[in-house]
Design a protein around this motif. Structure first.
Motif, PDB file in Angstrom:
ATOM      1  N   LYS A   6       0.828  -1.210   0.000  1.00  0.00           N
ATOM      2  CA  LYS A   6       0.000   0.000   0.000  1.00  0.00           C
ATOM      3  C   LYS A   6       0.863   1.260   0.000  1.00  0.00           C
ATOM      4  O   LYS A   6       0.490   2.290  -0.505  1.00  0.00           O
ATOM      5  CB  LYS A   6      -0.902   0.025   1.246  1.00  0.00           C
ATOM      6  N   ARG A   7       2.023   1.123   0.648  1.00  0.00           N
ATOM      7  CA  ARG A   7       2.862   2.302   0.775  1.00  0.00           C
ATOM      8  C   ARG A   7       4.339   1.908   0.693  1.00  0.00           C
ATOM      9  O   ARG A   7       4.773   0.996   1.397  1.00  0.00           O
ATOM     10  CB  ARG A   7       2.591   2.956   2.115  1.00  0.00           C
ATOM     11  N   LEU A   8       5.048   2.613  -0.152  1.00  0.00           N
ATOM     12  CA  LEU A   8       6.460   2.328  -0.377  1.00  0.00           C
ATOM     13  C   LEU A   8       7.258   3.598  -0.113  1.00  0.00           C
ATOM     14  O   LEU A   8       6.765   4.698  -0.383  1.00  0.00           O
ATOM     15  CB  LEU A   8       6.619   1.873  -1.833  1.00  0.00           C
ATOM     16  N   ALA A   9       8.439   3.466   0.431  1.00  0.00           N
ATOM     17  CA  ALA A   9       9.279   4.654   0.645  1.00  0.00           C
ATOM     18  C   ALA A   9      10.589   4.517  -0.124  1.00  0.00           C
ATOM     19  O   ALA A   9      11.226   3.464  -0.098  1.00  0.00           O
ATOM     20  CB  ALA A   9       9.569   4.848   2.130  1.00  0.00           C
ATOM     21  N   ILE A  10      10.933   5.586  -0.815  1.00  0.00           N
ATOM     22  CA  ILE A  10      12.271   5.696  -1.415  1.00  0.00           C
ATOM     23  C   ILE A  10      13.004   6.753  -0.604  1.00  0.00           C
ATOM     24  O   ILE A  10      12.545   7.897  -0.513  1.00  0.00           O
ATOM     25  CB  ILE A  10      12.212   6.118  -2.896  1.00  0.00           C
ATOM     26  N   THR A  11      14.108   6.362   0.024  1.00  0.00           N
ATOM     27  CA  THR A  11      14.831   7.310   0.865  1.00  0.00           C
ATOM     28  C   THR A  11      16.268   7.462   0.359  1.00  0.00           C
ATOM     29  O   THR A  11      16.841   6.539  -0.213  1.00  0.00           O
ATOM     30  CB  THR A  11      14.843   6.868   2.342  1.00  0.00           C
ATOM     31  N   GLY A  12      16.809   8.642   0.579  1.00  0.00           N
ATOM     32  CA  GLY A  12      18.188   8.927   0.172  1.00  0.00           C
ATOM     33  C   GLY A  12      18.837   9.834   1.197  1.00  0.00           C
ATOM     34  O   GLY A  12      18.173  10.359   2.091  1.00  0.00           O
ATOM     35  N   GLY A  13      20.133  10.016   1.063  1.00  0.00           N
ATOM     36  CA  GLY A  13      20.836  10.894   1.993  1.00  0.00           C
ATOM     37  C   GLY A  13      20.882  10.355   3.408  1.00  0.00           C
ATOM     38  O   GLY A  13      21.033  11.109   4.368  1.00  0.00           O
ATOM     39  N   LYS A  98       3.139  -5.057  13.916  1.00  0.00           N
ATOM     40  CA  LYS A  98       2.365  -5.811  12.925  1.00  0.00           C
ATOM     41  C   LYS A  98       1.883  -4.870  11.810  1.00  0.00           C
ATOM     42  O   LYS A  98       1.993  -5.179  10.639  1.00  0.00           O
ATOM     43  CB  LYS A  98       1.171  -6.471  13.633  1.00  0.00           C
ATOM     44  N   ASP A  99       1.370  -3.730  12.221  1.00  0.00           N
ATOM     45  CA  ASP A  99       0.967  -2.722  11.241  1.00  0.00           C
ATOM     46  C   ASP A  99       2.017  -1.620  11.190  1.00  0.00           C
ATOM     47  O   ASP A  99       2.234  -0.927  12.172  1.00  0.00           O
ATOM     48  CB  ASP A  99      -0.383  -2.102  11.644  1.00  0.00           C
ATOM     49  N   ARG A 100       2.636  -1.478  10.047  1.00  0.00           N
ATOM     50  CA  ARG A 100       3.637  -0.421   9.914  1.00  0.00           C
ATOM     51  C   ARG A 100       3.174   0.569   8.852  1.00  0.00           C
ATOM     52  O   ARG A 100       2.360   0.230   7.994  1.00  0.00           O
ATOM     53  CB  ARG A 100       4.993  -1.023   9.505  1.00  0.00           C
ATOM     54  N   ASN A 101       3.717   1.781   8.940  1.00  0.00           N
ATOM     55  CA  ASN A 101       3.289   2.824   8.005  1.00  0.00           C
ATOM     56  C   ASN A 101       3.782   2.589   6.588  1.00  0.00           C
ATOM     57  O   ASN A 101       3.363   3.273   5.658  1.00  0.00           O
ATOM     58  CB  ASN A 101       3.766   4.191   8.489  1.00  0.00           C
ATOM     59  N   CYS A 102       4.700   1.663   6.433  1.00  0.00           N
ATOM     60  CA  CYS A 102       5.319   1.466   5.136  1.00  0.00           C
ATOM     61  C   CYS A 102       5.560  -0.026   4.907  1.00  0.00           C
ATOM     62  O   CYS A 102       6.013  -0.721   5.800  1.00  0.00           O
ATOM     63  CB  CYS A 102       6.632   2.227   5.180  1.00  0.00           C
ATOM     64  N   ASP A 103       5.241  -0.485   3.698  1.00  0.00           N
ATOM     65  CA  ASP A 103       5.400  -1.917   3.402  1.00  0.00           C
ATOM     66  C   ASP A 103       6.764  -2.262   2.813  1.00  0.00           C
ATOM     67  O   ASP A 103       7.191  -3.413   2.860  1.00  0.00           O
ATOM     68  CB  ASP A 103       4.340  -2.364   2.385  1.00  0.00           C
ATOM     69  N   PHE A 104       7.377  -1.279   2.198  1.00  0.00           N
ATOM     70  CA  PHE A 104       8.637  -1.560   1.506  1.00  0.00           C
ATOM     71  C   PHE A 104       9.484  -0.293   1.526  1.00  0.00           C
ATOM     72  O   PHE A 104       9.001   0.785   1.219  1.00  0.00           O
ATOM     73  CB  PHE A 104       8.349  -1.967   0.043  1.00  0.00           C
ATOM     74  N   ILE A 105      10.768  -0.428   1.916  1.00  0.00           N
ATOM     75  CA  ILE A 105      11.673   0.733   1.901  1.00  0.00           C
ATOM     76  C   ILE A 105      12.878   0.401   1.030  1.00  0.00           C
ATOM     77  O   ILE A 105      13.516  -0.642   1.204  1.00  0.00           O
ATOM     78  CB  ILE A 105      12.173   1.080   3.323  1.00  0.00           C
ATOM     79  N   VAL A 106      13.149   1.296   0.086  1.00  0.00           N
ATOM     80  CA  VAL A 106      14.412   1.180  -0.648  1.00  0.00           C
ATOM     81  C   VAL A 106      15.245   2.411  -0.306  1.00  0.00           C
ATOM     82  O   VAL A 106      14.782   3.550  -0.405  1.00  0.00           O
ATOM     83  CB  VAL A 106      14.193   0.993  -2.170  1.00  0.00           C
ATOM     84  N   ASP A 107      16.452   2.155   0.181  1.00  0.00           N
ATOM     85  CA  ASP A 107      17.324   3.227   0.655  1.00  0.00           C
ATOM     86  C   ASP A 107      18.509   3.346  -0.317  1.00  0.00           C
ATOM     87  O   ASP A 107      19.161   2.341  -0.634  1.00  0.00           O
ATOM     88  CB  ASP A 107      17.801   2.885   2.080  1.00  0.00           C
ATOM     89  N   LEU A 108      18.773   4.564  -0.771  1.00  0.00           N
ATOM     90  CA  LEU A 108      19.741   4.772  -1.854  1.00  0.00           C
ATOM     91  C   LEU A 108      21.115   5.158  -1.322  1.00  0.00           C
ATOM     92  O   LEU A 108      21.252   6.137  -0.582  1.00  0.00           O
ATOM     93  CB  LEU A 108      19.228   5.866  -2.794  1.00  0.00           C
ATOM     94  N   HIS A 109      22.101   4.390  -1.719  1.00  0.00           N
ATOM     95  CA  HIS A 109      23.486   4.626  -1.276  1.00  0.00           C
ATOM     96  C   HIS A 109      24.435   4.632  -2.464  1.00  0.00           C
ATOM     97  O   HIS A 109      24.122   4.099  -3.524  1.00  0.00           O
ATOM     98  CB  HIS A 109      23.935   3.517  -0.315  1.00  0.00           C
ATOM     99  N   SER A 110      25.616   5.199  -2.236  1.00  0.00           N
ATOM    100  CA  SER A 110      26.703   5.005  -3.191  1.00  0.00           C
ATOM    101  C   SER A 110      27.939   4.600  -2.400  1.00  0.00           C
ATOM    102  O   SER A 110      28.003   4.764  -1.183  1.00  0.00           O
ATOM    103  CB  SER A 110      26.960   6.277  -4.004  1.00  0.00           C
TER     104      SER A 110
END
Ligand SMILES: [Zn+2]
Length: 296
Positions: A6-13, A98-110
């Motif tokens: 339902k909710r995905l997060a793309i995070t960076g920095g 059990k219930d989280r605000n986000c179902d999937f997190i992709v975190d961007l690194h180099s």
């Protein structure tokens, strides 16, 4: 059937001096339609604004080692990143619930290592591995590294949600933007978002059953003297050659005086994150991994 999100997060920095993620988030903030897909919400956020502003990895401690359950629940931990981790956890988690605000997190690194397009996974959740297999199919240059970690509990940003991973691209010096890897990372994100859209609309029914991975075996430090000072460098044969197979007798390090230190074990392993700048302080010269195909 693979679960829907339902909710995905793309995070960076998360690390303030890794600009690929910082600028991809900037781009998506300027045009949120780029990451909008039917059937789920995409959150985009910078994780460590203070470190981004200073173009440094972190202020007090490594944020991407701060998401352990113990740390998040310890009210006495009050460094900048400890507090920040709790804020991010409240927004995207809470981790373990059990219930989280986000179902999937992709975190961007180099990374300063020549890791190409790598996906680093630290969980065994079904959906995560299905997405990874899809991305590898869409972009065969992708390598998957299963990270067992240098902390007791999973401590990456993406460990807040049950599913997710980090994307690591390199070689990129700290504080530098590289266009080719910027667009490669963006392409992976679009594949991923399209995958979830197709999955949610039941337009994608393929289930992957196996995947080739590099499985974490151990972290290898530089040779050091009794004061902790490094006495040998990564050997030139190995430098920039991440995902290289090591056989007994292959050169690993070279001392400041030019003496070669060899790989001295019978099992053939692969060297990853070779000479990563941020790992000097952690005491790793490289990760050793086993290449294998695992069922998923
Ligand atoms: Zn990073």
């Amino acid at each position: 059937m693979t679960k829907k999100i339902k909710r995905l997060a793309i995070t960076g920095g998360t690390h303030g001096n890794e600009l690929t993620g910082v600028y991809l988030i900037n781009k998506f903030k300027n045009d949120p339609n780029l990451v909008k897909r039917e059937g789920f919400e995409t959150i985009i956020m910078h994780n460590n604004l203070k470190a981004i502003k200073k173009c440094t990895r972190y202020i007090d401690k490594d944020l991407n080692r701060t998401f352990t359950i113990e740390g998040l629940n310890d009210p006495n931990r009050s460094s900048y990143e400890d507090v920040l981790a709790k804020v991010i956890n409240a927004k995207l988690g809470p981790k373990g619930a059990k219930d989280r605000n986000c179902d999937f997190i992709v975190d961007l690194h180099s990374t300063t290592s020549n890791m190409g397009l790598s996906i680093v996974i630290d969980n065994d959740s079904k959906l995560t591995w299905q997405v990874a297999a899809y991305l590898k199919e869409m972009e065969p240059r992708v390598n998957i590294f299963r990270w067992l970690g240098d902390t007791e509990d999973a401590s990456f940003v993406n460990s807040i949600s049950e599913d997710g991973f980090a994307i690591e691209v390199g070689a990129i010096p700290q504080g530098v933007l590289r266009a080719d890897l910027f667009f490669d990372t963006e392409k992976l994100l679009h594949y991923m978002l399209d995958y979830f859209e197709k999955l949610n609309n039941e337009k994608f029914k393929k289930i992957y059953t196996s995947i080739e991975i590099y499985d974490h075996i151990e972290l290898l430090d530089y040779p050091r003297d009794k004061n902790g000072d490094i006495t040998a460098m990564v050997h030139p044969n190995l430098q920039d050659n991440d995902y290289t197979k090591l056989s007994n007798g292959d050169p690993l390090f070279i001392t400041l005086d030019g003496e070669v230190i060899k790989y001295d074990r019978s099992e053939e392993l692969y060297a990853l994150f070779i000479n990563e700048a941020a790992y000097y302080e952690k005491g790793f010269a490289m990760c050793l991994a086993e290449k294998k195909v695992i069922p998923i």
